[in-house]
Design a protein around this motif. Structure first.
Motif, PDB file in Angstrom:
ATOM      1  N   ASP A  48       0.446  -1.128   0.271  1.00 47.57           N
ATOM      2  CA  ASP A  48       0.150   0.246  -0.239  1.00 47.57           C
ATOM      3  C   ASP A  48       0.629   1.372  -0.220  1.00 47.57           C
ATOM      4  OD1 ASP A  48      -2.489  -0.870   0.010  1.00 47.57           O
ATOM      5  OD2 ASP A  48      -2.652  -1.178   1.926  1.00 47.57           O
ATOM      6  N   ARG A  49       1.853   0.948   0.074  1.00 42.54           N
ATOM      7  CA  ARG A  49       3.123   2.438   0.241  1.00 42.54           C
ATOM      8  C   ARG A  49       3.237   2.488  -1.234  1.00 42.54           C
ATOM      9  NH1 ARG A  49       7.937   0.368   3.784  1.00 42.54           N
ATOM     10  NH2 ARG A  49       8.653   1.512   2.165  1.00 42.54           N
ATOM     11  N   GLY A  50       3.087   1.934  -1.874  1.00 41.87           N
ATOM     12  CA  GLY A  50       3.298   2.178  -3.174  1.00 41.87           C
ATOM     13  C   GLY A  50       5.169   2.129  -4.541  1.00 41.87           C
ATOM     14  N   ASP A  51       5.968   2.445  -2.529  1.00 37.43           N
ATOM     15  CA  ASP A  51       7.390   2.360  -2.858  1.00 37.43           C
ATOM     16  C   ASP A  51       8.096   1.706  -2.458  1.00 37.43           C
ATOM     17  OD1 ASP A  51       7.014   2.773  -0.539  1.00 37.43           O
ATOM     18  OD2 ASP A  51       8.071   5.301  -0.467  1.00 37.43           O
ATOM     19  N   ALA A  52       7.202  -0.190  -2.655  1.00 39.32           N
ATOM     20  CA  ALA A  52       8.244  -0.751  -1.472  1.00 39.32           C
ATOM     21  C   ALA A  52       9.390  -1.473  -2.172  1.00 39.32           C
ATOM     22  CB  ALA A  52       7.301  -1.563  -0.844  1.00 39.32           C
ATOM     23  N   ASP A  53      10.248  -2.239  -1.753  1.00 44.09           N
ATOM     24  CA  ASP A  53      11.348  -2.783  -2.934  1.00 44.09           C
ATOM     25  C   ASP A  53      11.162  -4.147  -2.554  1.00 44.09           C
ATOM     26  OD1 ASP A  53      12.605  -2.533  -1.166  1.00 44.09           O
ATOM     27  OD2 ASP A  53      14.646  -1.872  -1.637  1.00 44.09           O
ATOM     28  N   ALA A  54      11.861  -5.076  -2.833  1.00 41.92           N
ATOM     29  CA  ALA A  54      11.588  -7.076  -2.173  1.00 41.92           C
ATOM     30  C   ALA A  54      12.414  -7.037  -1.116  1.00 41.92           C
ATOM     31  CB  ALA A  54      13.003  -7.271  -2.979  1.00 41.92           C
TER      32      ALA A  54
END
Length: 211
Positions: A75-81
């Motif tokens: 939901d944050r939209g900027d998450a990476d692996a």
């Protein structure tokens, strides 16, 4: 009001907080749940049936928490692996510390206080991974489930180009296994452990393949 089945499972879980499983009596579980002993036997058949249902419920609740933690990061939209796997690590460490049945299922070490059925069949994944062996030991089966959920979330969040699915799978499996090492030997803080998990995942996905 919760159904009798849930009341009985709650009562059995509470009883495990004060005594070993062999000391938990069916009559006491029924009384704590406010139902008859016959109702308890009708629901679960035996004490072993109660144990299997209890551990399965706790495993399902834990896995639902894995999915929630991944959804929250997405939901944050900027998450990476690394962020995805770190979120799973934090949830796993907290759940294992708070719930001895979850810890037993993750590590295979049930201790004297827990029922022998602390290693039930793990709830089946939505899409069974090809490598999943029927009847695999529960810790291995849970690794499969957690890794599968994490890999799916990582694949959806990969930008601008999706990473190689096999690389994602390997990185997520490494993340789960590092997390389990912190379940067994805790770090100073869950955040510290999650940070290490994130670094491992990012390094694996950034590093070139070696022959």
């Amino acid at each position: 009001m919760p159904a009798a089945r849930e009341l009985l499972l709650d009562a059995a879980f509470t009883a495990l907080g004060t005594r070993p499983w062999h000391g938990v009596r069916m009559v006491d579980v029924a009384a704590a749940a406010g139902v008859s002993r016959q109702t308890l036997y009708n629901e679960f058949g035996s004490k072993d049936g109660l144990a299997r249902a209890l551990v399965r419920r706790e495993a399902e609740s834990f896995l639902a928490g894995v999915d929630r933690s991944l959804a929250d990061v997405a939901d944050r939209g900027d998450a990476d692996a690394g962020d995805c796997c770190a979120a799973v690590a934090v949830w796993t460490l907290r759940a294992a510390r708070a719930n001895p049945l979850v810890r037993a299922a993750l590590t295979g070490c049930r201790g004297d206080r827990l029922p022998a059925q602390a290693a039930p069949a793990v709830p089946a994944p939505r899409t069974p991974p090809p490598s999943a062996a029927r009847g695999a030991p529960v810790p291995a089966a849970l690794v499969e489930r957690i890794r599968g959920s994490a890999a799916a979330a990582v694949g959806r969040s990969a930008e601008p180009e999706p990473a190689d699915p096999e690389a994602i799978r390997r990185a997520c499996e490494a993340a789960v296994r590092v997390t389990l090492s912190y379940v067994v030997a805790p770090a100073a803080s869950d955040v510290e452990a999650a940070g290490q998990v994130a670094r491992v995942v990012r390094a694996l996905l950034d590093a070139p393949e070696r022959s």
